[in-house]
Write an enzyme that holds these catalytic residues in place. Structure first.
Site, PDB file in Angstrom:
ATOM      1  CB  ILE A   9      -0.986  -0.002   1.206  1.00  0.00           C
ATOM      2  CG1 ILE A   9      -2.064   1.073   1.020  1.00  0.00           C
ATOM      3  CG2 ILE A   9      -0.247   0.179   2.547  1.00  0.00           C
ATOM      4  CD1 ILE A   9      -3.224   0.969   1.994  1.00  0.00           C
ATOM      5  CB  THR A  10       4.064   2.191   1.599  1.00  0.00           C
ATOM      6  OG1 THR A  10       4.761   0.949   1.380  1.00  0.00           O
ATOM      7  CG2 THR A  10       3.465   2.182   2.998  1.00  0.00           C
ATOM      8  N   GLY A  11       3.506   1.665  -1.788  1.00  0.00           N
ATOM      9  CA  GLY A  11       4.169   1.801  -3.088  1.00  0.00           C
ATOM     10  C   GLY A  11       3.370   2.683  -4.037  1.00  0.00           C
ATOM     11  CG  ASP A  63       8.649  -8.492   5.691  1.00  0.00           C
ATOM     12  OD1 ASP A  63       9.330  -7.447   5.771  1.00  0.00           O
ATOM     13  OD2 ASP A  63       8.799  -9.334   4.785  1.00  0.00           O
ATOM     14  CB  ALA A  87       6.783  -7.294  -5.417  1.00  0.00           C
ATOM     15  CB  SER A 130       5.395  -8.108 -14.013  1.00  0.00           C
ATOM     16  OG  SER A 130       6.284  -7.366 -14.809  1.00  0.00           O
ATOM     17  CD  GLU A 132      11.506  -7.485 -16.774  1.00  0.00           C
ATOM     18  OE1 GLU A 132      11.074  -6.470 -17.334  1.00  0.00           O
ATOM     19  OE2 GLU A 132      12.686  -7.877 -16.894  1.00  0.00           O
ATOM     20  CE1 TYR A 153       9.200  -7.564  -9.876  1.00  0.00           C
ATOM     21  CE2 TYR A 153       9.225  -7.681 -12.273  1.00  0.00           C
ATOM     22  CZ  TYR A 153       8.597  -7.322 -11.096  1.00  0.00           C
ATOM     23  OH  TYR A 153       7.349  -6.724 -11.148  1.00  0.00           O
ATOM     24  CG  HIS A 183       1.540   0.701 -14.136  1.00  0.00           C
ATOM     25  ND1 HIS A 183       1.690  -0.630 -14.451  1.00  0.00           N
ATOM     26  CD2 HIS A 183       1.403   0.749 -12.801  1.00  0.00           C
ATOM     27  CE1 HIS A 183       1.635  -1.349 -13.359  1.00  0.00           C
ATOM     28  NE2 HIS A 183       1.472  -0.538 -12.331  1.00  0.00           N
TER      29      HIS A 183
HETATM   30  P1  NAP Z   1       6.722  -0.243  -5.622  1.00  0.00           P
HETATM   31  O1  NAP Z   1       6.413   1.221  -5.735  1.00  0.00           O
HETATM   32  O2  NAP Z   1       8.124  -0.693  -5.631  1.00  0.00           O
HETATM   33  O3  NAP Z   1       6.008  -0.768  -4.277  1.00  0.00           O
HETATM   34  C1  NAP Z   1       6.314  -2.029  -3.743  1.00  0.00           C
HETATM   35  C2  NAP Z   1       5.571  -2.188  -2.434  1.00  0.00           C
HETATM   36  O4  NAP Z   1       5.907  -3.477  -1.855  1.00  0.00           O
HETATM   37  C3  NAP Z   1       5.951  -1.143  -1.365  1.00  0.00           C
HETATM   38  O5  NAP Z   1       4.794  -0.808  -0.629  1.00  0.00           O
HETATM   39  C4  NAP Z   1       6.930  -1.914  -0.492  1.00  0.00           C
HETATM   40  O6  NAP Z   1       7.009  -1.429   0.834  1.00  0.00           O
HETATM   41  C5  NAP Z   1       6.276  -3.284  -0.490  1.00  0.00           C
HETATM   42  N1  NAP Z   1       7.194  -4.345  -0.076  1.00  0.00           N
HETATM   43  C6  NAP Z   1       8.429  -4.617  -0.550  1.00  0.00           C
HETATM   44  N2  NAP Z   1       8.983  -5.651   0.127  1.00  0.00           N
HETATM   45  C7  NAP Z   1       8.070  -6.031   1.066  1.00  0.00           C
HETATM   46  C8  NAP Z   1       8.068  -7.013   2.085  1.00  0.00           C
HETATM   47  N3  NAP Z   1       9.121  -7.814   2.286  1.00  0.00           N
HETATM   48  N4  NAP Z   1       6.971  -7.122   2.863  1.00  0.00           N
HETATM   49  C9  NAP Z   1       5.900  -6.298   2.707  1.00  0.00           C
HETATM   50  N5  NAP Z   1       5.851  -5.335   1.746  1.00  0.00           N
HETATM   51  C10 NAP Z   1       6.936  -5.203   0.941  1.00  0.00           C
HETATM   52  O7  NAP Z   1       5.959  -1.053  -6.779  1.00  0.00           O
HETATM   53  P2  NAP Z   1       4.742  -0.599  -7.718  1.00  0.00           P
HETATM   54  O8  NAP Z   1       5.293   0.056  -8.918  1.00  0.00           O
HETATM   55  O9  NAP Z   1       3.719   0.078  -6.899  1.00  0.00           O
HETATM   56  O10 NAP Z   1       4.206  -2.024  -8.193  1.00  0.00           O
HETATM   57  C11 NAP Z   1       3.223  -2.731  -7.442  1.00  0.00           C
HETATM   58  C12 NAP Z   1       3.276  -4.199  -7.812  1.00  0.00           C
HETATM   59  O11 NAP Z   1       3.026  -4.354  -9.206  1.00  0.00           O
HETATM   60  C13 NAP Z   1       4.608  -4.885  -7.567  1.00  0.00           C
HETATM   61  O12 NAP Z   1       4.336  -6.220  -7.219  1.00  0.00           O
HETATM   62  C14 NAP Z   1       5.288  -4.836  -8.923  1.00  0.00           C
HETATM   63  O13 NAP Z   1       6.232  -5.884  -9.026  1.00  0.00           O
HETATM   64  C15 NAP Z   1       4.108  -5.026  -9.838  1.00  0.00           C
HETATM   65  N6  NAP Z   1       4.193  -4.442 -11.161  1.00  0.00           N
HETATM   66  C16 NAP Z   1       4.515  -3.134 -11.312  1.00  0.00           C
HETATM   67  C17 NAP Z   1       4.515  -2.567 -12.576  1.00  0.00           C
HETATM   68  C18 NAP Z   1       4.864  -1.122 -12.777  1.00  0.00           C
HETATM   69  O14 NAP Z   1       5.168  -0.745 -13.913  1.00  0.00           O
HETATM   70  N7  NAP Z   1       4.797  -0.286 -11.744  1.00  0.00           N
HETATM   71  C19 NAP Z   1       4.205  -3.361 -13.692  1.00  0.00           C
HETATM   72  C20 NAP Z   1       3.856  -4.688 -13.500  1.00  0.00           C
HETATM   73  C21 NAP Z   1       3.845  -5.226 -12.227  1.00  0.00           C
HETATM   74  P3  NAP Z   1       8.020  -0.214   1.223  1.00  0.00           P
HETATM   75  O15 NAP Z   1       7.307   1.061   0.803  1.00  0.00           O
HETATM   76  O16 NAP Z   1       8.162  -0.352   2.688  1.00  0.00           O
HETATM   77  O17 NAP Z   1       9.282  -0.423   0.449  1.00  0.00           O
HETATM   78  N1  GDD Z   2      16.006   1.734 -13.825  1.00  0.00           N
HETATM   79  C1  GDD Z   2      16.769   2.139 -14.855  1.00  0.00           C
HETATM   80  N2  GDD Z   2      17.786   3.021 -14.619  1.00  0.00           N
HETATM   81  N3  GDD Z   2      16.504   1.654 -16.086  1.00  0.00           N
HETATM   82  C2  GDD Z   2      17.258   2.093 -17.116  1.00  0.00           C
HETATM   83  C3  GDD Z   2      18.294   3.015 -16.950  1.00  0.00           C
HETATM   84  C4  GDD Z   2      18.578   3.494 -15.631  1.00  0.00           C
HETATM   85  O1  GDD Z   2      19.479   4.282 -15.402  1.00  0.00           O
HETATM   86  N4  GDD Z   2      18.848   3.261 -18.163  1.00  0.00           N
HETATM   87  C5  GDD Z   2      18.185   2.531 -19.052  1.00  0.00           C
HETATM   88  N5  GDD Z   2      17.221   1.812 -18.432  1.00  0.00           N
HETATM   89  C6  GDD Z   2      16.311   0.841 -19.089  1.00  0.00           C
HETATM   90  C7  GDD Z   2      16.312  -0.531 -18.427  1.00  0.00           C
HETATM   91  O2  GDD Z   2      17.453  -1.283 -18.853  1.00  0.00           O
HETATM   92  C8  GDD Z   2      14.986  -1.091 -18.963  1.00  0.00           C
HETATM   93  O3  GDD Z   2      15.154  -1.648 -20.236  1.00  0.00           O
HETATM   94  C9  GDD Z   2      14.099   0.159 -19.081  1.00  0.00           C
HETATM   95  O4  GDD Z   2      14.976   1.294 -18.955  1.00  0.00           O
HETATM   96  C10 GDD Z   2      13.014   0.258 -18.009  1.00  0.00           C
HETATM   97  O5  GDD Z   2      13.623   0.088 -16.735  1.00  0.00           O
HETATM   98  P1  GDD Z   2      12.790   0.344 -15.378  1.00  0.00           P
HETATM   99  O6  GDD Z   2      12.176   1.694 -15.407  1.00  0.00           O
HETATM  100  O7  GDD Z   2      13.699   0.000 -14.251  1.00  0.00           O
HETATM  101  O8  GDD Z   2      11.569  -0.680 -15.498  1.00  0.00           O
HETATM  102  P2  GDD Z   2      11.526  -2.233 -15.878  1.00  0.00           P
HETATM  103  O9  GDD Z   2      10.849  -2.325 -17.223  1.00  0.00           O
HETATM  104  O10 GDD Z   2      12.813  -2.895 -15.723  1.00  0.00           O
HETATM  105  O11 GDD Z   2      10.564  -2.811 -14.743  1.00  0.00           O
HETATM  106  C11 GDD Z   2       9.357  -2.121 -14.398  1.00  0.00           C
HETATM  107  O12 GDD Z   2       8.296  -2.588 -15.197  1.00  0.00           O
HETATM  108  C12 GDD Z   2       7.952  -3.973 -15.004  1.00  0.00           C
HETATM  109  C13 GDD Z   2       6.771  -4.281 -15.961  1.00  0.00           C
HETATM  110  O13 GDD Z   2       7.273  -4.533 -17.246  1.00  0.00           O
HETATM  111  C14 GDD Z   2       9.114  -2.363 -12.891  1.00  0.00           C
HETATM  112  O14 GDD Z   2       8.052  -1.544 -12.476  1.00  0.00           O
HETATM  113  C15 GDD Z   2       8.722  -3.816 -12.624  1.00  0.00           C
HETATM  114  O15 GDD Z   2       8.311  -3.950 -11.260  1.00  0.00           O
HETATM  115  C16 GDD Z   2       7.539  -4.178 -13.538  1.00  0.00           C
HETATM  116  O16 GDD Z   2       7.136  -5.506 -13.345  1.00  0.00           O
END
Ligand code: NAP
Ligand code: GDD
Length: 341
Positions: A9-11, A63, A87, A130, A132, A153, A183
């Site tokens: 919820i904090t993410g 946790d 996560a 995801s 990913e 991951y 997103h």
């Molecule tokens: P985020 O901002 O990194 O948030 C992750 C959340 O998980 C935070 O609240 C974090 O708590 C909590 N967490 C991490 N380790 C934990 C543990 N050991 N026990 C309990 N809570 C824990 O991620 P997000 O972008 O909101 O994404 C939400 C979910 O969607 C994740 O599962 C991510 O993998 C998945 N996802 C994200 C995307 C994307 O593009 N954003 C896309 C596809 C899937 P703290 O605040 O304390 O660190």
């Molecule tokens: N983080 C990061 N930092 N990424 C970089 C950088 C950098 O300095 N330079 C280039 N990139 C490239 C990464 O190599 C990757 O190809 C792309 O930017 C996106 O990286 P991230 O923004 O870290 O996202 P992600 O695609 O690896 O993962 C995110 O999206 C997934 C869904 O497809 C995360 O939110 C995952 O939790 C999520 O599942």
């Protein structure tokens, strides 16, 4: 009044989802980690002290590594809906911490599913799967595309995805995988590439830093707005039958395109400011993600509202405001502590 339990919820997503559910009159319970510094910035605006009879959001320490406690929490809260977003969500970090990522991102899901099975509560479960997981599978990717994970991951998320399907089939649990493509938002963690770029560009514009160090600029992602994507999570749990859905915009852009656009919008030449640091390369990369959200559109009636340009504008505006505040503090003599990469 419906009751929801949100892990993570904090993410970024957790905060938008909590907002969305509170607006729909849910009672919201969230799992938070104990930390020595505050980690509730993204949801502080939603919090009312629990002594107040009007409070509708409750936070519980816990946790994802501790199964007994998750079971106790589900037993006590008895949520109608569970949104499992918690996560270790950073792909690059998962190469540094593969075991931890497997434990939290993979086994964490299984622990929650087991908690549902053991408590035998009647609930609906959303798993944050995801894009990913598709890894090197050629685009466009949809619900029938085979997974080819390219990181610890992604492998952990594939494990969790299959456990969700298994518990759905074996124990008749209403459990859905939302396969969400990237997103973003002004609340995105600052080490994900979009936010890293908008944060750095706005700071460079105000003279707070000189350079932005990035890795692979050629990777392509299907980037949407987090606020739109949390609605799809909710819609999945309102259906008659559980299913798995791809949630995406159906457009892809390279990191180079993103960085060029951001710098251009604020009147800077990215080539003069961006340097490549191999530290940010990944041992194995996902070259291109492009989602096909046809099923979500047809069955959930879901479509993204915010486009690529609007998303960038929204992120620049928020980060420019942040940079202005930072500059004001610096000018007033405070020490610069906000220079994370
Ligand atoms: P985020 O901002 O990194 O948030 C992750 C959340 O998980 C935070 O609240 C974090 O708590 C909590 N967490 C991490 N380790 C934990 C543990 N050991 N026990 C309990 N809570 C824990 O991620 P997000 O972008 O909101 O994404 C939400 C979910 O969607 C994740 O599962 C991510 O993998 C998945 N996802 C994200 C995307 C994307 O593009 N954003 C896309 C596809 C899937 P703290 O605040 O304390 O660190
Ligand atoms: N983080 C990061 N930092 N990424 C970089 C950088 C950098 O300095 N330079 C280039 N990139 C490239 C990464 O190599 C990757 O190809 C792309 O930017 C996106 O990286 P991230 O923004 O870290 O996202 P992600 O695609 O690896 O993962 C995110 O999206 C997934 C869904 O497809 C995360 O939110 C995952 O939790 C999520 O599942």
């Amino acid at each position: 009044m419906k009751r929801a339990f949100i892990t993570g919820i904090t993410g970024q997503d957790g905060s938008y989802l909590a907002e969305f559910l509170l607006n729909k009159d849910y009672e919201v319970h969230g799992l938070i980690r104990r930390a020595s510094t505050f980690n509730t910035d993204r949801i502080d605006h939603l919090y009312t002290d629990f002594h107040d009879p009007k409070a509708r959001m409750y936070l519980h320490y816990g946790d994802l590594s501790v199964s007994g406690q998750l079971t106790d929490l589900l037993h006590d809260i008895k949520p109608d809906e569970i949104y499992h977003l918690g996560a270790q969500s950073h792909v690059r970090v998962s190469f540094d911490m593969p075991e931890y990522t497997g434990d939290i991102t993979g086994l964490g899901t299984l622990r929650l599913l087991e908690a549902i099975r053991k408590t035998d509560i009647k609930t609906r479960f959303y798993q944050a799967s995801s894009s990913e997981m598709f890894g090197s599978a050629p685009p466009p990717q949809n619900e029938n595309t085979a997974f080819e994970p390219q990181s610890p991951y992604a492998a952990a998320k594939v494990f969790a995805y299959h456990m969700v399907k298994n518990y759905r089939n074996a124990y008749n649990i209403f459990a859905c995988n939302g396969i969400l493509f990237n997103h973003e938002s002004p609340r995105r963690g600052e080490t994900f590439v979009t936010r890293k770029i908008t944060r750095a560009a706005t700071r460079i514009k105000l003279g707070l830093q000189d350079k932005l160090y990035l890795g692979n600029l050629d990777a392509k992602r299907d980037w949407g707005f987090a606020g739109d994507f949390v609605e799809a999570m909710w819609l999945m749990l309102q259906q008659d039958e559980p299913n798995d859905y791809v949630i995406a915009t159906g457009e892809t852009h390279s990191v180079r395109e993103f960085v060029e656009k951001v710098f251009q919008k604020i009147g800077l030449d990215y080539e003069k400011c961006v340097e490549i640091d191999p530290k940010y390369f990944r041992p194995t990369e996902v070259d291109i993600l492009l989602g096909d959200p046809t099923r979500a559109k047809k069955e959930l009636g879901w479509e993204p509202k915010v486009g690529f340009d609007e998303l960038i504008d929204m992120m620049i505006e928020a980060d420019m405001e942040l940079a202005r505040k930072e500059k004001m503090l610096l000018d007033a003599g405070y020490k610069n502590v906000n220079n994370r990469t």
